[in-house]
Design a protein around this motif. Structure first.
Motif, PDB file in Angstrom:
ATOM      1  N   VAL A   7       0.855  -1.185   0.000  1.00 16.61           N
ATOM      2  CA  VAL A   7       0.000   0.000   0.000  1.00 16.61           C
ATOM      3  C   VAL A   7       0.893   1.237   0.000  1.00 16.61           C
ATOM      4  O   VAL A   7       2.019   1.209   0.508  1.00 16.61           O
ATOM      5  N   ALA A   8       0.391   2.313  -0.569  1.00 17.78           N
ATOM      6  CA  ALA A   8       1.147   3.554  -0.635  1.00 17.78           C
ATOM      7  C   ALA A   8       0.802   4.464   0.538  1.00 17.78           C
ATOM      8  O   ALA A   8      -0.360   4.536   0.962  1.00 17.78           O
ATOM      9  N   ILE A   9       1.791   5.155   1.047  1.00 19.14           N
ATOM     10  CA  ILE A   9       1.608   6.198   2.055  1.00 19.14           C
ATOM     11  C   ILE A   9       2.029   7.513   1.404  1.00 19.14           C
ATOM     12  O   ILE A   9       3.193   7.680   1.026  1.00 19.14           O
ATOM     13  N   VAL A  10       1.073   8.441   1.255  1.00 18.30           N
ATOM     14  CA  VAL A  10       1.337   9.680   0.534  1.00 18.30           C
ATOM     15  C   VAL A  10       1.027  10.889   1.408  1.00 18.30           C
ATOM     16  O   VAL A  10       0.437  10.772   2.483  1.00 18.30           O
ATOM     17  N   CYS A  11       1.404  12.042   0.903  1.00 20.95           N
ATOM     18  CA  CYS A  11       1.202  13.301   1.618  1.00 20.95           C
ATOM     19  C   CYS A  11       0.854  14.364   0.577  1.00 20.95           C
ATOM     20  O   CYS A  11       1.741  15.019   0.040  1.00 20.95           O
ATOM     21  N   CYS A  12      -0.434  14.506   0.280  1.00 22.44           N
ATOM     22  CA  CYS A  12      -0.874  15.415  -0.787  1.00 22.44           C
ATOM     23  C   CYS A  12      -1.214  16.808  -0.287  1.00 22.44           C
ATOM     24  O   CYS A  12      -1.367  17.732  -1.085  1.00 22.44           O
ATOM     25  N   SER A  13      -1.350  16.983   1.028  1.00 23.91           N
ATOM     26  CA  SER A  13      -1.598  18.316   1.590  1.00 23.91           C
ATOM     27  C   SER A  13      -0.291  18.813   2.221  1.00 23.91           C
ATOM     28  O   SER A  13       0.774  18.616   1.660  1.00 23.91           O
ATOM     29  N   ASN A  14      -0.366  19.451   3.378  1.00 28.18           N
ATOM     30  CA  ASN A  14       0.832  20.016   4.000  1.00 28.18           C
ATOM     31  C   ASN A  14       1.894  18.951   4.240  1.00 28.18           C
ATOM     32  O   ASN A  14       1.574  17.851   4.707  1.00 28.18           O
TER      33      ASN A  14
END
Length: 290
Positions: A7-14
């Motif tokens: 599974v991917a762990i992403v950070c699309c906001s701050n």
């Protein structure tokens, strides 16, 4: 999803602060213990103000995971203010074809609803970091039973009717402040016959009055089938009038309104699927499944 899946762990906001890297490490270890293999985005940490990368770069990091056939789900761990910056750079056709679900909360409301508006695909309003917070043991059980065993534990929540006795429709919405960033854009979801999910962390009476009036003035309360209210963290500390009174004031007496304390920003919050049918009835058990 099978055990051992990536599974991917992403950070699309701050961007995440470097000082919080230990929490990300704990989340990685927790997911591994549950039988899931996390793969971290290259765009995780804040380097310049709140930016871990530009909007275009964060979108690229996200789309790389949609293209990767080994990645089965995508979980965003961020929140804040800048997630809508990535929307023009997303390949919604590829997102639709991938069949992958995107999970996030708070400011990621913008992405969840944009995905539904542009593709018809469901996404999940949920913060994966709940797996390492104070209710971690319960959250891990709900998550494992739902994601790995195909049950609905994470999407079952207690509720009560504030107004009406039946609420049914496709769920849209999420964080009220962040949802309204999409108003007037191509990413705003069709509100016709929907169940509008609303929750909030920051904001007291003046802010909620502003948001509710905007929803009223753009005609949302005339289109939807009803409203599902989650938690309003600051509002519920001591505010008068409370959020249910305000919603009834601006949404009117026609719409069914349901309240739950199990959707929102709390560490004990469960999830709800944006873009999926929900049907709630007033009954003794008062347990809903989105």
């Amino acid at each position: 999803m099978e055990r051992g899946s990536k599974v991917a762990i992403v950070c699309c906001s701050n961007g995440q602060p470097r000082s919080g890297s230990d929490r990300i490490d704990r989340l990685e270890q927790t997911l591994l213990q549950l039988g899931v293999v996390p793969v971290l985005s290259d765009c995780m940490y804040a380097e310049d103000s709140v930016f871990g990368a530009s909007g275009e770069e964060r979108a690229r990091c996200l789309m790389d995971f949609y293209r990767d056939d080994e990645i089965k789900m995508i979980f965003d761990i961020s929140g804040g203010d800048i997630a809508n910056e990535i929307l023009p750079y997303l390949d919604f056709e590829l997102i639709a074809k991938s069949g992958k679900s995107f999970w996030g909360y708070s400011d990621l409301t913008t992405v969840l609803n944009a995905v539904y508006a542009k593709t018809g695909r469901p996404s999940v309003l949920y913060q994966i970091r709940n797996l390492i917070y104070r209710d971690a043991e319960s959250q891990k059980k709900y998550f494992s039973n739902t994601v790995l065993c195909g049950k609905r534990d994470l999407f079952s929540f207690h509720y009560e009717f504030v107004q009406g006795r039946h609420l049914e429709g496709i769920a849209v919405g999420g964080n009220i402040r962040c949802l309204l960033k999409l108003a007037g854009t191509e990413y705003w979801p069709d509100m016709g016959q929907k169940v509008l999910v609303l929750e909030s962390f920051h904001g007291k009476v003046p802010q909620m009055v502003t948001y509710l009036n905007q929803l009223k003035q753009i005609g949302v309360f005339e289109e939807i089938n009803g409203i599902l209210l989650g938690t309003f963290t600051e509002m519920e500390e001591s505010c008068v009038p409370d959020i249910t009174e305000l919603v009834k004031r601006y949404a009117g007496t026609r719409l069914p309104i349901v309240k739950t304390d199990e959707i929102g920003h709390g560490a004990d919050s469960k999830g709800i699927v944006i873009g999926e049918e929900i049907c709630l009835e007033e009954r003794a058990a008062r347990m809903g499944s989105a």
